[in-house]
Write an enzyme that holds these catalytic residues in place. Structure first.
Site, mmCIF file in Angstrom:
data_model
loop_
_atom_site.group_PDB
_atom_site.id
_atom_site.type_symbol
_atom_site.label_atom_id
_atom_site.label_comp_id
_atom_site.label_asym_id
_atom_site.label_seq_id
_atom_site.Cartn_x
_atom_site.Cartn_y
_atom_site.Cartn_z
ATOM 1 C CD GLU A 13 -2.617 1.150 2.654
ATOM 2 O OE1 GLU A 13 -3.730 1.698 2.679
ATOM 3 O OE2 GLU A 13 -2.113 0.584 3.653
ATOM 4 C CE LYS B 12 -7.272 0.898 4.232
ATOM 5 N NZ LYS B 12 -5.979 1.530 4.614
ATOM 6 C CB CYS C 138 -3.712 -1.426 5.383
ATOM 7 S SG CYS C 138 -2.562 -0.935 6.712
#
Length: 500
Positions: A81, A180, A214
């Site tokens: 990321e 995300k 993440c």
């Protein structure tokens, strides 16, 4: 000789089965921990040409890793990321780094047709890296989508900005795009979240893959649903993970998630020791195949390892577990001299291990944790405690935890229990940890001195016990059952989506 009829049957089989018509039992995975080059002044607006210059400098480094992985036979590589540009931007200064990323259904190979959906030099280069090296490439870039006043949720600047993972197959074709969903704190000033979580999967000859990013890992959607409902074989995980001891270092938690969810997990982290960022790995349901944790040097690291394409078909695959079966059936051990302490802003109940061997129980609300242990030798200047937390964590996000943990304190003072500790001297001949969990989602962690994992040194039994296989090879930092009770989470700030 192949007849027309048999050829037709083969064609129909391939058409129905897709990539799995040529399935293989194992594959080679790669992840790269990248020492990202940052913008000199991320708060300053630059031209798109200047932004591309920075991204190309980072892609130059990634190209070396991708080429090296391909030369070692890797089928797929994951990069981190923020790996193309770093961090520290404002919403406005990040705009020049964005590209319009289309839905993969458009059947697009940017390397062959780069201008099809507007300027896309980053997607073109990533596509060509995949195509020229015959390898799947997973990368994280920014996606932009225009909107106007007819959309009541349209941001004031007239566009949505998404933290996005993309996957290009070995032909360079865009096969996956994920926006995300769970944004980490300051990200909410930079990015928008999609209205609903996206459950993105794709098929390959070496298994079914899903991906998220993440902070997503701490929530049910999309992370858990990809495994429990969509039955992916491998998770792809670009991350920019800042390590938090004792329970949330990258290698510790990501390997535990692979074991707890019984899935392959490919984690690629940024390498930035000054921000406590390190920890990448290739993890299988039975433990790590390769991992890297290094806060001492500034060097990147390529990891390459073999995995089962479908781990659920492996002889070593662990069936579903009942995490509270053993603990709920036993009588609690004596509970003496409990005290409270703080771990990452959460108030735990602790009980000290005062002897070299013994049995302890410590409870908080509905969770009781049971420990049986034997130290090799108790060091007088090292104190260990058994801790329990059953409650809502409310710092960088709101999520409900149930945690049983054996951990080393920072010193001999009880107030140091729960502090960050990286070294120890006390080894354990044996341990058995269990808890009366109210959730089926528990992630077993064993972390040794020097922030090292313990592959092959423990086992998780079907009745929910985390047990040693033999004496620990190194002194112990923590032995933990990290539970997530998703049903007790508050509503997501962006949606009222119901857990699948």
């Amino acid at each position: 000789m192949i007849t027309l009829s048999s050829s037709w049957h083969v064609f129909v089989f391939i058409l129905v089965m897709g990539p799995r018509a040529f399935a293989v039992d194992t594959y080679i995975a790669a992840v790269y921990e990248h020492p990202v080059i940052l913008a000199k002044n991320a708060s300053k607006l630059v031209s798109s040409e200047e932004a591309l210059t920075l991204m190309n400098r980072n892609m130059d480094i990634l190209e070396e890793a991708i080429t090296s992985a391909a030369n070692q036979g890797a089928h797929i590589i994951v990069t981190p990321e923020d790996g193309l540009y770093g961090f520290g931007f404002t919403r406005e200064t990040f705009f020049p780094y964005l590209e319009d990323i289309p839905d993969p259904l458009v059947n697009w190979i940017p390397c062959i047709d780069p201008g099809k959906f507007g300027p896309s030099p980053v997607q073109e280069r990533l596509s060509c890296l995949a195509r020229h090296n015959s390898i799947y490439v997973v990368a994280n870039i920014g996606d932009k989508k225009p909107c106007n006043s007819t959309d009541l949720k349209c941001p004031r600047d007239g566009r949505y900005q998404y933290n996005t993972n993309v996957v290009f197959n070995s032909d360079g074709k865009l096969v996956a795009r994920y926006h995300k969903f769970n944004l980490f704190m300051i990200e909410q000033l930079l990015y928008d979240a999609p209205e609903e979580p996206e459950f993105v999967t794709f098929e390959t000859p070496f298994g079914k893959f899903g991906l998220f990013t993440c902070f997503d890992i701490l929530f049910h959607d999309p992370a858990v649903a990809l495994v429990s409902k969509l039955h992916v074989d491998t998770i792809l995980f670009p991350t920019a993970w800042m390590n938090v001891l004792p329970h949330l270092t990258a290698v510790e938690f990501h390997s535990a998630w692979a074991v707890g969810m019984r899935v392959n997990f490919l984690a690629s982290n940024i390498h930035r020791p000054s921000l406590n960022m390190t920890g990448s790995g290739i993890y299988a349901p039975d433990g790590p195949r390769a991992y890297h944790y290094d806060l001492e040097t500034l060097n990147g690291r390529l990891l390459v390892a073999e995995l089962d394409s479908q781990p659920s078909h492996s002889p070593s695959y662990v069936p579903s577990l009942n995490w509270n079966l053993y603990a709920s059936a036993m009588e609690p051990f004596p509970q003496d001299h409990n005290f409270t302490g703080i771990i990452f802003f959460d108030e735990y109940t602790f009980s000290e291990l005062t002897k070299e061997a013994g049995n302890l129980t410590v409870c908080q609300k509905g969770l009781c944790c049971h420990l049986s242990y034997k130290m090799t030798e108790k060091h007088e200047d090292e104190h260990y405690v058994l801790g329990v937390f059953d409650g809502l964590h409310v710092v960088e996000g709101e999520y409900y935890l149930q945690v049983c943990t054996l951990l080393k304190c920072g010193g001999t003072d009880r107030q140091t229990c729960g502090q960050s500790v990286t070294t120890a001297h006390t080894q354990f001949d044996s341990f058995s940890l269990s808890g009366t969990f109210s959730t089926n989602y528990v992630f077993p962690e064993v972390l040794l001195s020097g922030v090292q994992l313990a592959p092959g040194e423990f086992q998780v039994l079907s009745d929910g016990r985390l047990m040693s296989q033999n004496r620990t090879s190194q002194p112990v930092l923590t032995i933990t059952l990290f539970g997530r009770w998703y049903e007790k989470d508050p509503p997501h700030p962006y949606t009222h989506h119901i857990i699948l």
